[in-house]
Design a protein around this motif. Structure first.
Motif, short mmCIF file in Angstrom:
data_model
loop_
_atom_site.label_atom_id
_atom_site.label_comp_id
_atom_site.label_asym_id
_atom_site.label_seq_id
_atom_site.Cartn_x
_atom_site.Cartn_y
_atom_site.Cartn_z
N ILE A 41 -74.24 66.12 100.59
CA ILE A 41 -72.90 66.16 99.97
C ILE A 41 -73.09 66.22 98.49
O ILE A 41 -72.14 66.84 97.79
N ILE A 42 -74.07 65.52 97.80
CA ILE A 42 -74.38 65.52 96.38
C ILE A 42 -74.60 66.88 95.81
O ILE A 42 -73.87 67.35 94.90
N CYS A 43 -75.07 67.83 96.65
CA CYS A 43 -75.59 69.17 96.37
C CYS A 43 -74.09 70.16 96.32
O CYS A 43 -73.94 70.85 95.81
N TYR A 44 -73.23 69.66 97.65
CA TYR A 44 -72.28 70.52 97.93
C TYR A 44 -70.92 70.29 96.81
O TYR A 44 -70.41 71.04 96.53
N SER A 45 -70.85 69.13 96.33
CA SER A 45 -69.98 68.50 95.53
C SER A 45 -70.31 68.68 94.09
O SER A 45 -70.75 67.81 93.49
N PRO A 46 -69.50 69.58 93.36
CA PRO A 46 -69.71 69.74 91.87
C PRO A 46 -69.39 68.38 90.95
O PRO A 46 -70.18 68.30 90.04
N ILE A 49 -68.09 59.55 97.21
CA ILE A 49 -68.86 60.39 98.08
C ILE A 49 -68.06 60.40 99.55
O ILE A 49 -68.13 61.33 100.20
N GLN A 50 -67.36 59.25 99.59
CA GLN A 50 -66.36 59.42 100.99
C GLN A 50 -65.36 60.34 100.75
O GLN A 50 -65.30 61.16 101.72
N ARG A 51 -64.67 60.70 99.66
CA ARG A 51 -63.81 61.75 99.64
C ARG A 51 -64.75 63.13 99.64
O ARG A 51 -64.02 63.98 100.35
N SER A 52 -65.86 63.26 99.15
CA SER A 52 -66.67 64.49 99.32
C SER A 52 -67.04 64.75 100.95
O SER A 52 -67.09 65.86 101.41
N MET A 53 -67.13 63.53 101.57
CA MET A 53 -67.50 64.00 103.18
C MET A 53 -66.35 64.41 103.76
O MET A 53 -66.21 65.15 104.53
N TRP A 54 -65.09 63.81 103.37
CA TRP A 54 -63.66 64.36 103.85
C TRP A 54 -63.54 65.77 103.60
O TRP A 54 -63.21 66.60 104.45
N VAL A 87 -54.41 59.89 100.79
CA VAL A 87 -55.14 59.13 100.71
C VAL A 87 -55.93 58.91 99.36
O VAL A 87 -56.41 59.97 98.78
N SER A 88 -55.69 57.83 98.99
CA SER A 88 -56.29 57.64 97.44
C SER A 88 -57.55 56.93 97.48
O SER A 88 -57.91 56.12 98.22
N PHE A 89 -58.33 57.39 96.32
CA PHE A 89 -59.56 57.02 96.05
C PHE A 89 -59.59 56.56 94.59
O PHE A 89 -59.08 57.17 93.90
N ARG A 90 -60.28 55.59 94.34
CA ARG A 90 -60.37 55.31 93.02
C ARG A 90 -61.86 55.46 92.41
O ARG A 90 -63.01 55.21 93.01
#
Length: 293
Positions: free
Chosen positions: A27-32, A267-272, A283-286
């Motif tokens: 997830i961390i590598c996938y998400s810039p 990270i939850q958003r990146s998982m989505w 779906v809102s994320f802070r």
């Protein structure tokens, strides 16, 4: 050789650890977007735990398939380096959380990035050196009297590792106490500005302190029994004592992704995005900072 149930449980634990942390690393590598110092530290922790999980699996395979002194030393060294890097990354995360509160105005600066990278380079360098010690000769393959409760590590080797853990634990305890003081002081300042302490401020402060206690308590409960037994234990004691204290220590690497990664909304958003290929805007994320605990 007949399968030892404790070895099977360690292998199962290693498999769960590897799967959990491999997902975090992906997830961390996938998400810039996850390139901030906080996520670099979380990625370091996940990488160390991933390697530790793979080390437990390899140790099981080599123990029952390839019985070799050289392979045994390499596997033990790999495990020592991985778990040392995991504990060191936890310390780096604690320091980062403290700095994000103590130097909130200057936290998002190049100096902080340099500090984080320096801490990671130092922690991984020291961990690698600790892992190489058994391979370079600090072992008891030819002197069984020098063996510790963790063969083929010597008594002096595990004493060094345990002393390092106790030092890191005390530093983390001190930093988390300071973090609690800062959080309570901030809540008090807000109360003075608003002339009263609202229920939401009280709940948020209590939740933050409780979370810090859970983090430190989980870390201590996982590693302290094994670290203490390494110092006071004798190699002539039944091996079940070693297994019974080592297995809970591995659980810390299983819990780390839940505490430091999966609870984070970024990270939850990146998982989505990773699993669904799309993100529902409703779906809102802070956005969270390192001081969010």
């Amino acid at each position: 050789a007949a399968l030892n149930p404790w070895d099977v449980m360690l292998c199962v634990s290693g498999t769960a650890i590897a799967c959990e942390n491999a997902l975090v690393v992906a997830i961390i590598c996938y998400s810039p977007a996850l390139r901030t110092p906080m996520f670099v530290l979380v990625g370091s922790l996940a990488t160390a735990d991933l390697l530790a999980g793979l080390g437990l699996i390899l140790n099981f395979v080599f123990q029952y398939v390839i019985r070799s002194e050289t392979v045994s030393l390499l596997t033990v060294g790999f495990l020592v380096a991985s778990f040392a890097a995991s504990v060191s990354s936890l310390l780096a995360i604690t320091v980062d959380r403290y700095l994000s509160l103590y130097n909130a105005l200057t936290y998002y600066s190049e100096r902080t990035v340099l500090c984080i990278h320096t801490m990671l380079a130092g922690s991984w360098g020291v961990s690698l050196c600790l892992g190489l010690l058994p391979v370079l000769g600090w072992n008891c393959l030819h002197d069984r009297a020098a063996c510790s409760v963790v063969r083929p590590l010597t008594k002096s080797n595990v004493t060094l590792l345990s002393a390092s853990f106790f030092l890191i634990f005390l530093i983390m305890l001190h930093l988390y106490i300071e973090i609690c003081k800062i959080v309570c002081r901030h809540a008090h300042q807000i109360a003075l500005q608003q002339h009263f302490l609202t229920a939401s401020h009280y709940v948020a402060t209590k939740k933050g302190v409780s979370t810090l206690a859970i983090i430190l308590g989980t870390f201590g409960a996982s590693w302290l029994p094994f670290a203490i037994y390494c110092v006071v234990g004798d190699p002539d004691y039944p091996s079940v004592y070693t297994y019974a204290t080592l297995l809970p220590a591995t659980y810390n690497s299983m819990i780390n992704p839940i505490i430091y990664a999966y609870r984070n909304q970024e990270i939850q958003r990146s998982m989505w995005v990773l699993f669904c290929g799309c993100f529902q805007a409703k779906v809102s994320f802070r956005s969270r900072s390192p001081s969010d605990v």
